[in-house]
Design a protein around this motif. Structure first.
Motif, PDB file in Angstrom:
ATOM      1  N   LEU A  48       2.124   6.894   2.480  1.00  0.00           N
ATOM      2  CA  LEU A  48       3.494   6.300   2.455  1.00  0.00           C
ATOM      3  C   LEU A  48       4.579   7.224   2.816  1.00  0.00           C
ATOM      4  N   LEU A  55       8.924   2.510   0.872  1.00  0.00           N
ATOM      5  CA  LEU A  55       8.288   1.814  -0.276  1.00  0.00           C
ATOM      6  C   LEU A  55       8.638   0.236  -0.466  1.00  0.00           C
ATOM      7  N   THR A  59       5.959  -2.683  -0.554  1.00  0.00           N
ATOM      8  CA  THR A  59       5.957  -3.590  -1.652  1.00  0.00           C
ATOM      9  C   THR A  59       6.463  -5.174  -1.189  1.00  0.00           C
ATOM     10  N   SER A  78       4.879  -0.392  -8.847  1.00  0.00           N
ATOM     11  CA  SER A  78       5.180   0.933  -8.384  1.00  0.00           C
ATOM     12  C   SER A  78       6.246   1.510  -8.512  1.00  0.00           C
ATOM     13  N   VAL A  81       6.226   5.784  -8.424  1.00  0.00           N
ATOM     14  CA  VAL A  81       6.519   6.051  -6.969  1.00  0.00           C
ATOM     15  C   VAL A  81       7.949   5.950  -6.818  1.00  0.00           C
ATOM     16  N   HIS A  82       8.728   4.809  -7.160  1.00  0.00           N
ATOM     17  CA  HIS A  82      10.142   4.609  -6.820  1.00  0.00           C
ATOM     18  C   HIS A  82      10.809   5.845  -7.545  1.00  0.00           C
TER      19      HIS A  82
END
Length: 88
Positions: A48, A55, A59, A78, A81-82
């Motif tokens: 990514l 992102l 999603t 997620s 990651v965010h």
């Protein structure tokens, strides 16, 4: 060369962030997407761009489930990651 699961753009591996899925201990059908900063995490990985828009696209398209070959009915989180992307 790797493909971003968010924008489907190709880039060098060093320009992309690798993420892996870890099964949540509390629930068998819940998976947590975590950044693999050292690129040594076990299992299948997905790449990514370190961009919040990629992102969001991944999603919305449910791309993590397909790229990481998760079960069809799996709940995917997620958030990790965010949070990493917000602090960069």
């Amino acid at each position: 060369m790797r493909t971003c699961v968010g924008c489907r753009g190709r880039a060098e591996q060093s320009a992309l962030m690798r993420v892996v899925a870890v099964q949540d201990e509390a629930s068998t059908d819940r998976w947590v997407i975590v950044p693999d900063v050292r690129r040594r995490g076990q299992g299948r990985g997905a790449y990514l761009h370190p961009d919040p828009q990629c992102l969001q696209n991944a999603t919305a398209r449910r791309a993590f489930g397909r790229a990481l070959r998760l079960p069809a009915k799996a709940a995917i989180d997620s958030t990790a990651v965010h949070e990493l992307l917000e602090h960069q």
